[in-house]
Design a protein around this motif. Structure first.
Motif, PDB file in Angstrom:
ATOM      1  N   LYS A   1       5.800   0.245 -34.143  1.00 50.17           N
ATOM      2  CA  LYS A   1       4.460   0.752 -33.842  1.00 50.17           C
ATOM      3  C   LYS A   1       3.534  -0.388 -33.412  1.00 50.17           C
ATOM      4  N   ASP A   2       3.649  -1.525 -34.077  1.00 46.70           N
ATOM      5  CA  ASP A   2       2.841  -2.693 -33.692  1.00 46.70           C
ATOM      6  C   ASP A   2       3.204  -3.141 -32.277  1.00 46.70           C
TER       7      ASP A   2
ATOM      8  N   SER B   1       1.775  -0.801 -29.755  1.00 43.98           N
ATOM      9  CA  SER B   1       0.316  -0.962 -29.683  1.00 43.98           C
ATOM     10  C   SER B   1      -0.088  -2.184 -28.865  1.00 43.98           C
TER      11      SER B   1
ATOM     12  N   MET C   1       1.390   3.065 -27.254  1.00 39.37           N
ATOM     13  CA  MET C   1       1.057   4.135 -28.198  1.00 39.37           C
ATOM     14  C   MET C   1       0.369   5.300 -27.497  1.00 39.37           C
TER      15      MET C   1
ATOM     16  N   ARG D   1       1.854   9.271 -27.267  1.00 38.53           N
ATOM     17  CA  ARG D   1       1.083  10.443 -27.689  1.00 38.53           C
ATOM     18  C   ARG D   1       1.214  11.598 -26.693  1.00 38.53           C
TER      19      ARG D   1
ATOM     20  N   CYS E   1       9.855   7.504 -27.212  1.00 35.57           N
ATOM     21  CA  CYS E   1       9.806   6.063 -27.460  1.00 35.57           C
ATOM     22  C   CYS E   1      11.072   5.349 -26.967  1.00 35.57           C
TER      23      CYS E   1
ATOM     24  N   CYS F   1       9.161   7.336 -35.031  1.00 34.73           N
ATOM     25  CA  CYS F   1       7.921   6.893 -34.393  1.00 34.73           C
ATOM     26  C   CYS F   1       7.328   8.014 -33.542  1.00 34.73           C
TER      27      CYS F   1
ATOM     28  N   ASP G   1       5.722  10.611 -35.919  1.00 27.33           N
ATOM     29  CA  ASP G   1       4.532  10.075 -36.593  1.00 27.33           C
ATOM     30  C   ASP G   1       3.336   9.976 -35.643  1.00 27.33           C
ATOM     31  N   VAL G   2       3.595   9.549 -34.415  1.00 27.31           N
ATOM     32  CA  VAL G   2       2.506   9.329 -33.456  1.00 27.31           C
ATOM     33  C   VAL G   2       2.040  10.640 -32.840  1.00 27.31           C
TER      34      VAL G   2
END
Length: 626
Positions: free
Chosen positions: A477-478, A481, A512, A516, A522, A541, A544-545
């Motif tokens: 996720k980092d 981002s 990210m 969405r 991903c 991921c 979650d996103v």
């Protein structure tokens, strides 16, 4: 001193999990079974998982249970159901080799440290001053035990029925006893009759599969247990297919013309059957407008030449069963290896049980599985595991584990049983959970592994692997981002077009933000810039996103429920001190003895006004022991 700390009666799916959990936490444990060869038996459908049930198996694995491990290693086919739908309803189902499954479970139990497997029939639960002392066997042997966990399934006062042919017996006419449930009633525990059934098994070699519909599994590496490796499961190319067929007008005519010969409709059956897994007779009576009904053809084992006709459960006589089977496409010349039958048995009203699975009436008596009025291997295994865990925790003087409705499907099940009860075989469904987006296949470990660790069933190595995965997810996720995907990159642009996005501006877009968007995945997005990622972590991921807003909303609703569940009532709360409760509300509260205000609010006939009155009384200090 007792012979055993914990004695488990019954070697089915509930009994296995209860006994293994107790033994693995260091308790001197006895697993009492009619026959060692019956341990892990699949008397009904040869499969594990399915909607909601598959998530329960994931929960069992996250807590340190056995079912997921065995199901993975003995599966003939893996299939992810509802994969085109939202993550809240996706669930894994495996077609099991019933012979291999049972043998695997037997081997695990026979070699488990602290576990003694004993053959025998329990005929009496013994208690003094409403506290367990042990179990008496049919040969007169007395086994003293601090705790007894009852997991008898459909074996208490079992009766097999094919039309008007009625014979005492459990599944496959195995031994049964009415003495055990009679001893429960002597102790003040109420029982009631339930009914279930099973379809015919047909010789696979006698079926013409060219007239049926081919049903393959799902390609890719799927598993119930996080400890399962690729080398532990049957590769996709070697998995065994299932098939589909349908009933015909001839099938319907045969059944409807002979309803009076069915055990269910002739008055032979006294118990209530399962609403969500009805007999074919029930289906035709209840859904008369349907021209045909879908049937699943499932192989039972590589060691057997038999196919299970899922959806064709019946208690009609043998001659009618022959004609019914022959009326199905592909079954014109098939040979029935085992006729369908109905089975009726004694179960315990589950409202007499605490959310810990301990009896409210007899201390140190725990119950789990079909004896609690449920149906299904998975529901049984989940209950057995929690009964074993909480029995062990009680012996250690530690706090029990009780899941909220937002934490686990096992929590939904036990809350439904203890607050609403059941008058028919209870089956878990995704629709029973108001928080199903929180109770997903992919996040079982996140929800429950720390409970398994607390119970002593999760090893240091397993915990370290989980924490490593969670760190990898956070790192991904980092990375997304901090990464901009340039739209002038041909591969990135091509992938975005494939997802339905025509980016005309040559600009960089945050990873990210792209995830969405609907359709963007991903793993494939990163592949467009030459990066690889673990498919499971990438899938986590994505969920979650994409669903963050919905998940956060569900979490807020769950927190409101938890506030109610934090207000403890308990067994000794005096409702007679509470003025202005409705008569029906007071009666139900006194009967069910809810553990919390949240549970009280979910009991039928306890209305919102009763809850408001109860809340005021609690603030005034009423109802509590002085």
């Amino acid at each position: 001193m007792s012979d055993f700390d914990i004695t488990v009666i019954g070697g089915g799916h509930a009994g296995i999990e209860a006994a293994l959990a107790a033994a693995r936490t260091g308790k001197k444990t006895c697993l009492l079974t009619l026959s060692k060869e019956n341990i892990g038996k699949m008397p009904c459908n040869p499969s594990v998982g399915g909607p909601a049930k598959g998530i329960v198996v994931r929960e069992i694995d996250a807590l340190g249970g056995q079912m997921g491990i065995t199901a993975d290693r003995t599966a003939l086919q893996f299939k992810m159901l509802n994969s085109a739908k939202g993550p809240g309803v996706r669930a894994l189902r495996v077609q099991s080799d019933k012979v291999a499954y049972s043998r695997y479970m037997q081997n695990v139990c026979m070699h488990q440290e602290n576990l003694t497997v004993m053959e025998g029939m329990a005929v009496r639960i013994n208690a003094e001053n409403n506290k367990i002392t042990g179990v008496t066997l049919s040969d007169g042997t007395f086994i003293s035990s601090t705790i007894v966990i009852l997991t008898t399934g459909t074996y208490m006062a079992g009766v097999n029925m094919i039309s008007d042919e009625v014979r005492e017996g459990g599944p496959d006419l195995e031994k049964t006893t009415s003495d055990l449930s009679a001893s429960l009633r002597e102790l003040g525990i109420e029982t009631f009759r339930l009914k279930t059934g099973t379809p015919p098994r047909v010789l696979t070699s006698s079926i013409d599969f060219s007239k049926t519909q081919y049903e393959p599994g799902t390609e890719g590496f799927l598993r119930f247990s996080e400890t399962t490796g690729r080398e532990d499961v049957l590769p996709y190319g070697k998995q065994v297919p299932c098939y589909l067929t349908y009933t015909t007008p001839e099938t319907h005519e045969l059944i409807l013309n002979n309803l009076n010969r069915s055990s269910m409709y002739s008055g032979v059956v006294k118990g209530v059957g399962p609403r969500y897994c009805p007999s074919i007779e029930d289906k035709l009576v209840r859904f008369q407008d349907k021209p045909r009904h879908l049937l699943f053809l499932e192989p039972e084992s590589l060691f057997m030449d038999t196919t299970y006709i899922q959806g064709f459960s019946t208690s009609l006589p043998r001659d009618i069963q022959e004609k019914m089977v022959h009326s199905l496409p592909g079954f014109e010349h098939s040979v029935i290896r085992k006729y369908a039958y109905a089975i009726e048995y004694d179960a315990i009203y589950p409202v007499q049980m605490k959310p810990t699975f301990e009896s409210k009436i007899i201390e140190n008596l725990f119950t789990a599985g079909q004896v609690n009025g449920t149906s299904g291997y998975e529901e049984a295994a989940g209950q057995g595991l929690m009964a074993g865990i909480n029995a062990s925790l009680k012996l250690e003087g530690r706090e029990p584990i009780v899941f909220g409705r937002d934490e686990a499907y096992i929590g939904v099940l036990v809350d439904d049983l203890t607050t609403k009860g059941t008058l028919e075989p209870y089956r878990l469904l995704t629709s029973r959970s108001e928080f199903r987006l929180l109770l997903r296949h992919d996040n079982a470990e996140e929800r429950l592994i720390r409970y398994g660790r607390y119970a002593g069933l999760i090893s240091d190595e397993r915990m370290a692997q989980y924490e490593k995965k969670m760190q990898a997810l956070a790192d991904l996720k980092d990375h997304l981002s901090s990464t901009k995907f340039e739209m002038d990159n041909p591969k990135v642009n091509a992938y975005m077009k494939l997802c339905g996005y025509d980016e005309t501006e040559h600009r960089g877009i945050n990873g990210m933000d792209l995830i969405r968007r609907p359709n963007v995945e991903c793993e494939k997005l990163l592949a467009s810039i030459g990066e690889t990622v673990d498919p499971f972590i990438a899938g986590k991921c994505d969920i979650d996103v994409k669903y963050a807003g919905y998940i956060n909303k569900a979490r807020r609703e769950a927190d409101k429920l938890k506030a109610m569940d934090s207000i403890v009532l308990g067994m000794d709360f005096n409702y007679d001190e509470v003025d202005n409760l409705s008569l029906e509300g007071r009666a139900k509260l006194m009967k069910y003895r809810p553990a919390t205000m949240g549970q009280a609010s979910r009991i039928s006939s306890v209305n919102p006004a009763d809850i408001a009155v109860l809340a005021i009384a609690i603030r005034q200090g009423k109802g509590r022991k002085k």
